[in-house]
Write a protein that holds these residues in place. Structure first.
Motif, PDB file in Angstrom:
ATOM      1  N   TRP A  44      -2.448   6.468  -2.691  1.00 19.00           N
ATOM      2  CA  TRP A  44      -1.733   6.248  -3.947  1.00 19.00           C
ATOM      3  C   TRP A  44      -1.628   4.775  -4.299  1.00 19.00           C
ATOM      4  O   TRP A  44      -1.445   4.425  -5.467  1.00 19.00           O
ATOM      5  CB  TRP A  44      -0.378   6.957  -3.915  1.00 19.00           C
ATOM      6  CG  TRP A  44      -0.607   8.416  -4.197  1.00 19.00           C
ATOM      7  CD1 TRP A  44      -0.875   9.401  -3.294  1.00 19.00           C
ATOM      8  CD2 TRP A  44      -0.681   9.023  -5.482  1.00 19.00           C
ATOM      9  NE1 TRP A  44      -1.102  10.592  -3.929  1.00 19.00           N
ATOM     10  CE2 TRP A  44      -0.986  10.399  -5.278  1.00 19.00           C
ATOM     11  CE3 TRP A  44      -0.502   8.573  -6.773  1.00 19.00           C
ATOM     12  CZ2 TRP A  44      -1.131  11.307  -6.329  1.00 19.00           C
ATOM     13  CZ3 TRP A  44      -0.638   9.467  -7.838  1.00 19.00           C
ATOM     14  CH2 TRP A  44      -0.946  10.821  -7.608  1.00 19.00           C
ATOM     15  N   ASN A  45      -1.795   3.896  -3.330  1.00 19.23           N
ATOM     16  CA  ASN A  45      -1.972   2.488  -3.656  1.00 19.23           C
ATOM     17  C   ASN A  45      -3.268   2.296  -4.444  1.00 19.23           C
ATOM     18  O   ASN A  45      -3.305   1.569  -5.445  1.00 19.23           O
ATOM     19  CB  ASN A  45      -1.991   1.655  -2.369  1.00 19.23           C
ATOM     20  CG  ASN A  45      -2.168   0.174  -2.633  1.00 19.23           C
ATOM     21  OD1 ASN A  45      -3.280  -0.349  -2.559  1.00 19.23           O
ATOM     22  ND2 ASN A  45      -1.082  -0.518  -2.933  1.00 19.23           N
ATOM     23  N   ASN A  67       3.044  -1.883  -9.279  1.00 20.39           N
ATOM     24  CA  ASN A  67       2.830  -1.668  -7.842  1.00 20.39           C
ATOM     25  C   ASN A  67       4.164  -1.646  -7.097  1.00 20.39           C
ATOM     26  O   ASN A  67       4.380  -0.797  -6.218  1.00 20.39           O
ATOM     27  CB  ASN A  67       1.948  -2.783  -7.261  1.00 20.39           C
ATOM     28  CG  ASN A  67       0.471  -2.551  -7.473  1.00 20.39           C
ATOM     29  OD1 ASN A  67       0.023  -1.413  -7.595  1.00 20.39           O
ATOM     30  ND2 ASN A  67      -0.289  -3.623  -7.522  1.00 20.39           N
ATOM     31  N   HIS A  71       5.695   1.695  -5.048  1.00 21.69           N
ATOM     32  CA  HIS A  71       5.955   1.691  -3.609  1.00 21.69           C
ATOM     33  C   HIS A  71       7.440   1.709  -3.280  1.00 21.69           C
ATOM     34  O   HIS A  71       7.834   2.224  -2.227  1.00 21.69           O
ATOM     35  CB  HIS A  71       5.218   0.525  -2.957  1.00 21.69           C
ATOM     36  CG  HIS A  71       3.732   0.756  -2.909  1.00 21.69           C
ATOM     37  ND1 HIS A  71       3.173   1.708  -2.093  1.00 21.69           N
ATOM     38  CD2 HIS A  71       2.712   0.212  -3.610  1.00 21.69           C
ATOM     39  CE1 HIS A  71       1.864   1.723  -2.259  1.00 21.69           C
ATOM     40  NE2 HIS A  71       1.550   0.830  -3.191  1.00 21.69           N
ATOM     41  N   ALA A 107       5.138   8.568  -6.413  1.00 19.88           N
ATOM     42  CA  ALA A 107       4.082   7.700  -6.942  1.00 19.88           C
ATOM     43  C   ALA A 107       3.537   8.233  -8.253  1.00 19.88           C
ATOM     44  O   ALA A 107       3.350   7.482  -9.228  1.00 19.88           O
ATOM     45  CB  ALA A 107       2.960   7.565  -5.913  1.00 19.88           C
ATOM     46  N   ASN A 258      -2.886  -6.483  -1.681  1.00 20.02           N
ATOM     47  CA  ASN A 258      -2.746  -5.042  -1.428  1.00 20.02           C
ATOM     48  C   ASN A 258      -3.911  -4.537  -0.582  1.00 20.02           C
ATOM     49  O   ASN A 258      -3.731  -3.652   0.259  1.00 20.02           O
ATOM     50  CB  ASN A 258      -2.638  -4.270  -2.739  1.00 20.02           C
ATOM     51  CG  ASN A 258      -1.202  -4.126  -3.208  1.00 20.02           C
ATOM     52  OD1 ASN A 258      -0.445  -3.299  -2.703  1.00 20.02           O
ATOM     53  ND2 ASN A 258      -0.817  -4.962  -4.173  1.00 20.02           N
ATOM     54  N   THR A 261      -3.122  -5.415   2.914  1.00 16.71           N
ATOM     55  CA  THR A 261      -2.097  -4.513   3.435  1.00 16.71           C
ATOM     56  C   THR A 261      -2.697  -3.153   3.781  1.00 16.71           C
ATOM     57  O   THR A 261      -2.367  -2.558   4.826  1.00 16.71           O
ATOM     58  CB  THR A 261      -0.944  -4.367   2.429  1.00 16.71           C
ATOM     59  OG1 THR A 261      -0.472  -5.666   2.061  1.00 16.71           O
ATOM     60  CG2 THR A 261       0.214  -3.578   3.030  1.00 16.71           C
ATOM     61  N   ARG A 262      -3.574  -2.627   2.932  1.00 17.30           N
ATOM     62  CA  ARG A 262      -4.246  -1.357   3.258  1.00 17.30           C
ATOM     63  C   ARG A 262      -5.048  -1.494   4.540  1.00 17.30           C
ATOM     64  O   ARG A 262      -5.038  -0.594   5.400  1.00 17.30           O
ATOM     65  CB  ARG A 262      -5.174  -0.924   2.119  1.00 17.30           C
ATOM     66  CG  ARG A 262      -4.484  -0.417   0.878  1.00 17.30           C
ATOM     67  CD  ARG A 262      -5.439   0.335  -0.028  1.00 17.30           C
ATOM     68  NE  ARG A 262      -6.613  -0.439  -0.406  1.00 17.30           N
ATOM     69  CZ  ARG A 262      -6.688  -1.253  -1.461  1.00 17.30           C
ATOM     70  NH1 ARG A 262      -5.620  -1.432  -2.220  1.00 17.30           N
ATOM     71  NH2 ARG A 262      -7.802  -1.888  -1.743  1.00 17.30           N
ATOM     72  N   PHE A 279       4.420  -1.576   2.303  1.00 18.77           N
ATOM     73  CA  PHE A 279       3.857  -1.742   0.963  1.00 18.77           C
ATOM     74  C   PHE A 279       4.947  -2.102  -0.044  1.00 18.77           C
ATOM     75  O   PHE A 279       4.715  -2.911  -0.957  1.00 18.77           O
ATOM     76  CB  PHE A 279       3.132  -0.476   0.527  1.00 18.77           C
ATOM     77  CG  PHE A 279       1.697  -0.426   0.958  1.00 18.77           C
ATOM     78  CD1 PHE A 279       0.693  -0.973   0.170  1.00 18.77           C
ATOM     79  CD2 PHE A 279       1.336   0.164   2.161  1.00 18.77           C
ATOM     80  CE1 PHE A 279      -0.631  -0.928   0.563  1.00 18.77           C
ATOM     81  CE2 PHE A 279       0.016   0.213   2.572  1.00 18.77           C
ATOM     82  CZ  PHE A 279      -0.973  -0.341   1.773  1.00 18.77           C
ATOM     83  N   ASN A 283       4.871  -5.696  -2.026  1.00 17.43           N
ATOM     84  CA  ASN A 283       4.758  -5.706  -3.485  1.00 17.43           C
ATOM     85  C   ASN A 283       6.001  -6.258  -4.177  1.00 17.43           C
ATOM     86  O   ASN A 283       5.902  -6.842  -5.260  1.00 17.43           O
ATOM     87  CB  ASN A 283       4.389  -4.316  -3.984  1.00 17.43           C
ATOM     88  CG  ASN A 283       2.915  -4.044  -3.784  1.00 17.43           C
ATOM     89  OD1 ASN A 283       2.068  -4.584  -4.488  1.00 17.43           O
ATOM     90  ND2 ASN A 283       2.585  -3.209  -2.789  1.00 17.43           N
TER      91      ASN A 283
END
Length: 427
Positions: A44-45, A67, A71, A107, A258, A261-262, A279, A283
């Motif tokens: 979903w990010n 974002n 989150h 989300a 991001n 982070t993923r 997340f 953000n």
């Protein structure tokens, strides 16, 4: 020249060690969550990125805001089931709700409210995510909980002014040091953001830095001559790798960080709740770095290297020489120079990541703005990546080094504040 970058690295290493010690015991998932992976958070990010328009979107500040909302809603929905951390907006609890249904519904509701034209795509993503959840009351409760988490944050932000026209006029000036438009743009971007309601900070000017160096100072002279030489289009002193670095980090900061982070959330196999919180924190720090950066940019209203170099005969500094044909290596964004918000965002995100995971984390990632053979780069710490991110703006010819250094300092303060005051562990 790079002493301040080394000091910033040391600060972030110490910051990361301190917070990682505090956070280490929290990285185990709560009972009832250990069976779940973090895949829906990552999915979903990316869905948010796609809904915004992918790499083609242009309003980076609005993207960072959405974002953060996505989150925050996912975190609050999950935390309403497990109650490990402080909530951001949602106060309701339901320990029997299904976590996957809650997270993806949160989300979805934020994104479909923000991008109604993307409803068909988002409906498909929601159906895919919910298909893995067994039918029954936990699923129904999870969907309802996610919707409530989304609605609370949407309501909080509905009148924040983010949707105002981002194209602002520039008052012409011949005063040395005052910002003027840089081609190909003839406007300043998103002036309303200088007073945007922060997500984590108390006020936009909370960490506003002192003024830039005087145009007659040695510090300004050094920074001027550096960016003039190494940041010039087709510079003979910029190495191929330095050009690659300038392009690698040229994409919007919230996109790149991001992706970082993923990458680390997947590599470290973080669980569902801990990924949602990470997340959300990253953000929140990113969007607040934009707000604090815009506050300072408009307050100081300092010119970009393009204007400074072409107008150097008027700056009152005998040690700077004008070049009426000078162009930067990369296109200059339509907003003031001081401080570099790109640097602020990088350090804000890196400080949060280091605070939760420790600074010394090795990761590899690619960038869509990178060029061969530098499309992919490996870093051994978040601070190393943040320093390179800031350095890239000098190499690109679009920021003075002192603007990058002050941006990094600002980002460190924002990241530290967010960690100390947002989504803290319940005692």
């Amino acid at each position: 020249m790079k002493t301040k970058f080394l000091l910033l690295t040391l600060f972030m290493v110490l910051l990361g060690f301190t917070y990682a010690c505090k956070e280490e015991s929290l990285l185990d998932e709560p009972e009832g969550f250990k069976q779940y992976s973090n895949q829906v958070i990552l999915d979903w990010n990316l869905a948010a990125f796609e809904a915004m328009g992918g790499a083609s979107y242009e309003h980076s500040l609005l993207a960072a805001r959405i974002n953060a909302m996505v989150h925050i809603a996912m975190h609050d929905a999950l935390n309403a089931i497990a109650s490990r951390y402080q909530t951001y907006a949602l106060t309701e609890k339901n320990k029997d709700a299904d976590p996957i249904a809650a997270a993806v519904s949160a989300a979805y509701e934020v994104l479909v409210a923000s991008f109604p034209a993307q409803k068909a795509m988002l409906d498909g993503r929601l159906a895919e995510s919910l298909a893995q959840v067994a039918e029954g009351k936990p699923k129904t409760d999870g969907i309802a909980l996610g919707k409530k988490a989304a609605q609370v944050i949407l309501t909080q932000r509905q009148n924040d002014g983010a949707l105002a026209d981002p194209i602002g006029p520039i008052e012409p000036s011949t005063v040395p040091g005052v910002y003027q438009a840089v081609p190909p743009f003839n406007f300043v971007f998103a002036p309303q953001w200088k007073t945007m309601q922060p997500f984590g900070l108390q006020k936009p000017e909370q960490f506003r830095m002192e003024a830039f160096p005087a145009l007659s100072s040695a510090a300004y002279t050094t920074a001027f001559n550096e960016v003039k030489t190494i940041g010039q289009k087709n510079s003979s002193t910029r190495s191929a790798e330095q050009t690659g670095i300038a392009k690698f980090w040229y994409e919007f900061s919230e996109i790149g960080w991001n992706r970082v982070t993923r990458t680390v959330a997947k590599d470290r196999k973080l669980g569902l709740l801990n990924s949602a919180r990470l997340f959300a924190l990253v953000n929140i720090a990113l969007v607040d770095a934009y707000t604090a950066g815009w506050d300072a940019k408009f307050h100081h209203n300092f010119w970009r290297p393009y204007t400074a170099i072409r107008s150097a005969e008027n700056d009152g500094n005998p040690n700077t020489t004008a070049d009426a044909q000078w162009e930067p290596s990369e296109v200059t964004p339509p907003v003031q120079d001081f401080p570099s918000t790109h640097s602020a965002l990088g350090n804000a995100a890196a400080s949060v990541l280091a605070g939760v995971l420790g600074d010394k984390v090795t990761f590899t990632m690619s960038s869509p703005t990178g060029i061969a053979p530098f499309q992919s780069r490996t870093f051994t710490s978040f601070s190393q990546a943040a320093n390179e991110n800031a350095e890239s703006r000098v190499l690109a010819g679009i920021h003075f080094r002192f603007s990058c250094e002050k941006g990094q300092e600002l980002g460190n303060k924002i990241g530290k504040w967010v960690l100390e005051n947002t989504l803290k562990a319940n005692n």
